[in-house]
Scaffold this active site. Structure first.
Site, PDB file in Angstrom:
ATOM      1  CB  CYS A   1       7.261   0.004  -8.508  1.00 57.31           C
ATOM      2  SG  CYS A   1       7.916   1.459  -7.720  1.00 57.31           S
TER       3      CYS A   1
HETATM    4  N1  SAJ Z   1      -2.808  -0.286 -11.927  1.00 58.81           N
HETATM    5  C1  SAJ Z   1      -3.917  -0.886 -12.503  1.00 58.81           C
HETATM    6  N2  SAJ Z   1      -4.908  -1.354 -11.700  1.00 58.81           N
HETATM    7  C2  SAJ Z   1      -4.834  -1.244 -10.335  1.00 58.81           C
HETATM    8  C3  SAJ Z   1      -3.693  -0.640  -9.763  1.00 58.81           C
HETATM    9  C4  SAJ Z   1      -2.702  -0.163 -10.574  1.00 58.81           C
HETATM   10  O1  SAJ Z   1      -4.018  -0.992 -13.729  1.00 58.81           O
HETATM   11  O2  SAJ Z   1      -5.766  -1.673  -9.659  1.00 58.81           O
HETATM   12  C5  SAJ Z   1      -1.732   0.183 -12.790  1.00 58.81           C
HETATM   13  C6  SAJ Z   1      -1.488   1.678 -12.698  1.00 58.81           C
HETATM   14  O3  SAJ Z   1      -2.274   2.375 -13.637  1.00 58.81           O
HETATM   15  C7  SAJ Z   1      -0.004   1.771 -13.043  1.00 58.81           C
HETATM   16  C8  SAJ Z   1       0.567   0.479 -12.500  1.00 58.81           C
HETATM   17  O4  SAJ Z   1      -0.528  -0.431 -12.361  1.00 58.81           O
HETATM   18  O5  SAJ Z   1       0.196   1.807 -14.439  1.00 58.81           O
HETATM   19  C9  SAJ Z   1       1.284   0.633 -11.165  1.00 58.81           C
HETATM   20  O6  SAJ Z   1       0.385   1.294 -10.319  1.00 58.81           O
HETATM   21  P1  SAJ Z   1       0.644   1.369  -8.704  1.00 58.81           P
HETATM   22  O7  SAJ Z   1      -0.603   1.895  -8.097  1.00 58.81           O
HETATM   23  O8  SAJ Z   1       1.184   0.088  -8.221  1.00 58.81           O
HETATM   24  O9  SAJ Z   1       1.701   2.547  -8.584  1.00 58.81           O
HETATM   25  P2  SAJ Z   1       3.271   2.502  -8.457  1.00 58.81           P
HETATM   26  O10 SAJ Z   1       3.931   1.855  -9.608  1.00 58.81           O
HETATM   27  O11 SAJ Z   1       3.678   3.892  -8.111  1.00 58.81           O
HETATM   28  O12 SAJ Z   1       3.520   1.535  -7.215  1.00 58.81           O
HETATM   29  C10 SAJ Z   1       4.014   2.056  -6.030  1.00 58.81           C
HETATM   30  C11 SAJ Z   1       4.512   0.865  -5.280  1.00 58.81           C
HETATM   31  N3  SAJ Z   1       5.261   1.337  -4.155  1.00 58.81           N
HETATM   32  C12 SAJ Z   1       6.498   0.841  -3.956  1.00 58.81           C
HETATM   33  O13 SAJ Z   1       7.015   0.023  -4.686  1.00 58.81           O
HETATM   34  C13 SAJ Z   1       7.215   1.362  -2.778  1.00 58.81           C
HETATM   35  C14 SAJ Z   1       3.362   0.004  -4.821  1.00 58.81           C
HETATM   36  O14 SAJ Z   1       3.851  -1.018  -3.920  1.00 58.81           O
HETATM   37  C15 SAJ Z   1       2.325   0.832  -4.108  1.00 58.81           C
HETATM   38  O15 SAJ Z   1       1.253  -0.003  -3.712  1.00 58.81           O
HETATM   39  C16 SAJ Z   1       1.820   1.899  -5.062  1.00 58.81           C
HETATM   40  O16 SAJ Z   1       2.960   2.749  -5.357  1.00 58.81           O
HETATM   41  C17 SAJ Z   1       0.721   2.750  -4.423  1.00 58.81           C
HETATM   42  O17 SAJ Z   1      -0.145   2.156  -3.749  1.00 58.81           O
HETATM   43  O18 SAJ Z   1       0.743   3.960  -4.658  1.00 58.81           O
END
Ligand code: SAJ
Length: 417
Positions: free
Chosen positions: A259
């Protein structure tokens, strides 16, 4: 109603199952015959869909999977949930195009097609509709209905359920919006109608661009706070006590997944294509995040040097190889780049991650080991990339040196990113 959900991945399968549970007759269409066979055998490969839930709708006949396009004939509503990857920085919409042709050939007057795949604003009206019209000989709006409704799946989330997450819905006209909203109202607790597909397409990209930019801000801050002698982790926790106007993000070794590194690039690409100007925040954010693995390696090299050890020849153990905490997905995970950089410097790199599925372990280009006390003791340095719940953090803290990218550990040999 007779429903087709085209694409049975982490987005399409949950939707198909819940549409079946809502009383529809659902055909789960996927071009991957292996997936189709597993689904019809009652075996779910999507963590948010237990196999028992799949088997229940298979048993009632409310759902079946197929790779045979002929089985799609007669649908009332077809939902497109196919992947939209980036290819050399540009959106690859070939899956949407081929799916649209397949659905268009079987499109009947009065039927509806909804696009869910994440894409740039304008895709539904500029790309999808012409293909559907050309393949069917029908006219959008006059003969068939259409719209866009973005997915908001958070894989493995324990806080937000599939049906509990508000669902944006849009239509190319009011009749389309009504049918599409009614369909999703039967599955989701809340639907949010917007004025048209472009708004819904853009809203989705705003959601993830917001996240990408703020994570990259915190990542850049982490690289700058350290030399300033400030503890960015404690400062973030302190800032998070502000009950308004702040949202907590934490530094990491990079931004992975299908994403965040991808979706905002659709917007950057469309802006550059249409307006000839850069979407500067996204380009800067991607640049910052892309360099986090280099920063991890730089911190590791400095720590080894303080112990009189070059990176070359050092035995390094990477803990947590998937793209986010407790996830099983390796896509775009920063661990691959960290391993590559260390190997290029001559380090002897091993990896440990119990979340990596057996089927994916061969994809990794580094030797995989168990995170045992012996393995940790035999390493010159350990890097905690993802703080999976499966790890024994107390054991990891006994390592000769740990670079903790998640601020989960403490001890005399632990440094945080
Ligand atoms: N990450 C960080 N720091 C943070 C948050 C995330 O380094 O504070 C990193 C994670 O380790 C990962 C990447 O960013 O490598 C993405 O993390 P994510 O929590 O955004 O997870 P995703 O990629 O599964 O994002 C999805 C997205 N959902 C959709 O697109 C429908 C995102 O909008 C959601 O907010 C997220 O899931 C969620 O909250 O689980």
């Amino acid at each position: 109603m007779q429903i087709v959900v085209a694409g049975q991945g982490y987005v399409g399968l949950p939707l198909a199952i819940r549409a079946a549970e809502a009383g529809h007759r659902v055909v789960g269409y996927d071009v991957d015959e292996g997936r189709v066979a597993r689904l019809n055998a009652g075996e779910s490969y999507v963590e948010d869909v237990p196999s028992a839930q799949l088997r229940a709708v298979l048993d009632t006949g409310a759902y079946f999977a197929t790779a045979d396009a002929a089985a799609l004939a007669g649908y009332d509503i077809a939902v497109i949930t196919v992947p939209t990857p980036l290819r050399d920085g540009a959106p690859d919409l070939t899956y949407i195009e081929s799916c649209a042709r397949t659905l268009g050939e079987r499109l009947r007057p009065g039927a509806t097609v909804v696009l869910e795949s994440t894409t740039y604003p304008g895709t539904t009206e500029e790309l999808l509709l012409p293909i559907l019209e050309e393949a069917s000989g029908l006219r959008a709006g006059t003969d068939f209905l259409a719209g866009f409704s973005p997915e908001r799946i958070t894989p493995g989330s324990r806080r937000f359920s599939f049906e509990g997450t508000p669902k944006l819905v849009s239509g190319i006209d009011s009749a389309s919006l009504k049918v599409i909203k009614d369909f999703y109202d039967g599955i989701f607790q809340t639907t949010v109608p917007v004025s048209g597909p472009k708004v819904a397409e853009l809203a989705k990209l705003i959601e993830n661009t917001f996240r990408l930019v703020n994570i990259s801000l915190i990542n850049e801050l982490a690289t700058l706070a350290k030399p300033l002698g400030a503890d960015v982790w404690e400062a973030i926790d302190a800032a998070a006590t502000k009950p308004f106007g702040f949202m907590r993000f934490t530094p990491g070794p990079g931004v992975g997944g299908h994403c965040l590194p991808v979706d905002p690039q659709f917007l950057a690409w469309k802006i550059r294509q249409e307006l000839g100007v850069p979407f500067r925040f996204v380009e800067l954010a991607a640049n910052v995040n892309r360099h986090m693995p280099d920063y991890v390696v730089q911190r590791l090299a400095e720590a080894l040097a303080r112990r009189g050890m070059p990176v070359s020849g050092s035995r390094i153990l990477l803990l947590g190889l998937t793209y986010k905490i407790n996830a099983t997905d390796l896509r775009e995970s920063p661990s691959a780049r960290v391993a590559e950089l260390l190997s290029d410097l001559g380090a002897e790199v091993r990896g440990a991650d119990p979340n990596v599925p057996d089927s994916d372990r061969t994809r990794l280009k580094l030797p995989l080991v168990e995170a045992t006390a012996e393995e940790i003791a035999a390493s010159d340095a350990v890097v905690l990339l993802m703080d999976h719940a499966a790890f024994d953090f107390a054991m990891i803290e006994n390592a000769p040196y740990v670079l903790d990218c998640r601020n989960r550990l403490s001890g005399p040999t632990v440094e945080t990113l």
